[in-house]
Design an enzyme around this catalytic site. Structure first.
Site, PDB file in Angstrom:
ATOM      1  N   PHE A 151       1.067   3.666   0.123  1.00 16.56           N
ATOM      2  CA  PHE A 151       1.887   4.268  -0.937  1.00 16.56           C
ATOM      3  C   PHE A 151       2.220   3.196  -1.965  1.00 16.56           C
ATOM      4  CE2 PHE A 151       5.642   5.593  -3.211  1.00 16.56           C
ATOM      5  CZ  PHE A 151       5.312   6.887  -3.556  1.00 16.56           C
ATOM      6  N   ASP A 242       2.060  -5.307  -1.870  1.00 15.42           N
ATOM      7  CA  ASP A 242       3.130  -4.436  -2.354  1.00 15.42           C
ATOM      8  C   ASP A 242       4.320  -4.613  -1.412  1.00 15.42           C
ATOM      9  OD1 ASP A 242       4.879  -2.352  -2.831  1.00 15.42           O
ATOM     10  OD2 ASP A 242       3.310  -0.855  -3.180  1.00 15.42           O
ATOM     11  N   LYS A 271      12.582  -1.897  -4.795  1.00 14.80           N
ATOM     12  CA  LYS A 271      13.662  -1.179  -4.106  1.00 14.80           C
ATOM     13  C   LYS A 271      14.932  -2.005  -3.842  1.00 14.80           C
ATOM     14  CE  LYS A 271      11.335   2.696  -1.891  1.00 14.80           C
ATOM     15  NZ  LYS A 271       9.886   2.695  -2.127  1.00 14.80           N
TER      16      LYS A 271
HETATM   17  C1  LIG Z   1       8.915   3.197  -3.083  1.00 16.54           C
HETATM   18  C2  LIG Z   1       7.635   2.467  -3.147  1.00 16.54           C
HETATM   19  C3  LIG Z   1       6.905   2.362  -4.341  1.00 16.54           C
HETATM   20  C4  LIG Z   1       7.324   3.074  -5.601  1.00 16.54           C
HETATM   21  O1  LIG Z   1       8.550   2.592  -6.091  1.00 16.54           O
HETATM   22  P1  LIG Z   1       9.311   3.423  -7.213  1.00 16.54           P
HETATM   23  O2  LIG Z   1      10.477   2.540  -7.536  1.00 16.54           O
HETATM   24  O3  LIG Z   1       9.691   4.728  -6.621  1.00 16.54           O
HETATM   25  O4  LIG Z   1       8.381   3.579  -8.354  1.00 16.54           O
HETATM   26  C5  LIG Z   1       5.756   1.600  -4.346  1.00 16.54           C
HETATM   27  N1  LIG Z   1       5.333   0.979  -3.232  1.00 16.54           N
HETATM   28  C6  LIG Z   1       5.998   1.059  -2.076  1.00 16.54           C
HETATM   29  C7  LIG Z   1       5.470   0.331  -0.880  1.00 16.54           C
HETATM   30  C8  LIG Z   1       7.157   1.824  -1.987  1.00 16.54           C
HETATM   31  O5  LIG Z   1       7.794   1.929  -0.824  1.00 16.54           O
END
Ligand SMILES: *Cc1c(COP(=O)(O)O)cnc(C)c1O
Length: 426
Positions: A151, A242, A271
């Site tokens: 994700f 990420d 986050k």
């Molecule tokens: C939540 C998340 C995103 C997206 O972040 P947003 O602030 O909602 O755009 C991308 N990568 C990972 C691993 C996430 O958990």
């Protein structure tokens, strides 16, 4: 109708409570929301519009690092908004420089670009990797390899990077230049890259989460990541991690990559970085930090308010020893969950995670879903979040206490006791 009407505070039993139909009339229904309106928080506790108290093991999905209403964050944000909350990146922003300095001193990165969200950070990383491929490696059509069940966000490029078709449906044409491989499978990755790089090198970068969060709390395998690192070094491919969900202390180390014994070339954060004030960051080693004026920008990115908040979160991790806390409380939580698994072997298939990002996977042949557990726990005052259909995710604030963990485990046990027998195959 003013927004105040929608989110009125719980003044007394007789005052007007939250009006969900009114909300639904005016807000696009992009989320499957629980019938719950949270209006106040303190530490790891939140209260709904009717004054009911909950223990928050969601933390805005791994975002409220310091919990709710942390005195230091209140002080910083209050002070900053009274002084100067936003100016353009046309000018130097001292707090942005201080935050970048803290982050580079506490990571493998040398430079930082600030934006406002995880998706935006990943977009920045994708652009940086593409520029590197074009200008340094002379690759015409760079490909970024990502993992299945990953994700990376909801913008067009990041939803394309996300290896889950359910997020991509109806949004084609997707962005070209992405290829998916199974997670934690080195042979699969190596074969895919050999194929993509034939006859000419095309692979610009490999983008992975150190632990797949949304994909079901699946920790990366350190042997796999070390082999990926070596492969990238051998072929000149950038390794992008990420860290949007796992970074900033949650895993029991400041960054998720420390769990894996490797360093990325580029990584992203968002986050938990400012504890719930919107921020995102692309962090890069010097050799691939090749953006120049005009290449990338963000109006809000790195503004004084967000950077001051993030700096306070980072400093508080140190002053309150929260990374060590994440390790300790994580051990406590996982051993409690493992006890629960022994008690309910027909329900619980697996308990896994790092620090304070943990997942409890339900047995595939059990008709209970993660949502059932989340709803059941909510009824007894515990907030949890699913990660896919069969995994319940536990991501409390890093300020969670030992007694909070015990309380959460009791409520989970209660939830399982109530739900057991209802729906499980043997
Ligand atoms: C939540 C998340 C995103 C997206 O972040 P947003 O602030 O909602 O755009 C991308 N990568 C990972 C691993 C996430 O958990």
């Amino acid at each position: 109708m003013s927004p105040d009407t929608l989110l009125s505070p719980p003044l007394s039993a007789s005052t007007q409570v939250f009006d969900a139909p009114l909300f639904d009339e005016h807000v696009m229904p992009t989320y499957g929301r629980f019938p719950l309106a949270l209006v106040r928080g303190e530490g790891c506790r939140v209260w709904d519009a009717e004054g009911r108290e909950y223990l928050d093991f969601v933390a805005g999905i791994a975002t409220c690092t310091l919990g709710h209403a942390h005195p230091k964050l209140i002080q910083t944000v209050t002070q900053q908004i009274q002084t100067l909350h936003h100016v353009s990146n046309l000018y130097y922003i001292p707090a942005q420089g201080q935050l970048a300095q803290w982050l580079t001193q506490h990571s493998c990165a040398d430079q930082v670009f600030f934006c406002n969200s995880g998706a935006e950070a990943n977009e920045g990383a994708i652009k940086l990797a593409r520029k590197y491929a074009h200008t340094v490696r002379q690759i015409q059509n760079p490909i970024i390899v990502t993992a299945q069940a990953s994700f990376h966000g909801r913008t067009l490029a990041t939803v394309t990077a996300t290896g889950q078709p359910k997020y991509q449906r109806h949004f084609d044409p997707l962005v070209p230049g992405f290829h998916y491989v199974p997670f934690n499978d080195f042979e699969g990755l190596e074969a895919a890259i050999a194929h993509l790089n034939h006859p000419d090198p095309q692979v610009a970068a490999i983008l992975l989460e150190p632990l797949q969060g949304e994909g079901g709390v699946k920790p990366g395998d350190s042997t796999y990541f070390q082999k990926v690192r070596a492969l990238c070094d051998r072929l000149g491919i950038l390794l992008i991690l990420d860290e949007v969900q796992v970074g900033v202390g949650r895993t029991g180390t400041l960054w998720g990559y420390e769990q894996l014994g490797i360093e990325p070339d580029i990584f992203t954060s968002a986050k938990g970085l400012a504890g719930g004030i919107p921020i995102g960051a692309v962090l890069s080693k010097a050799f691939c930090s090749i953006f120049q004026p005009g290449d990338h920008a963000s109006t809000f990115g790195g503004n004084p308010l967000a950077c001051a908040a993030a700096l306070t979160v980072c400093q508080t991790l140190e002053t309150e020893n929260l990374i060590f806390q994440a390790q300790q409380r994580g051990h406590q939580l996982r051993s409690g969950l493992q006890n629960l698994q022994q008690k309910y072997p027909d329900l619980i298939a697996d308990v896994r995670g790092w620090g304070l990002i943990n997942g409890l996977e339900l047995k595939a042949n059990c008709s209970l879903t993660a949502i059932d557990i989340v709803k059941g726990a909510m009824e007894v005052g515990l907030l949890l979040v699913p990660a896919g259909s069969k995994v319940v995710r536990l991501v409390p604030p890093l300020v969670v206490t030992a007694s909070d963990i015990d309380w959460a485990l009791q409520r989970l046990a209660q939830t399982f006791t109530q739900l057991v027998g209802e729906t499980c195959a043997s």
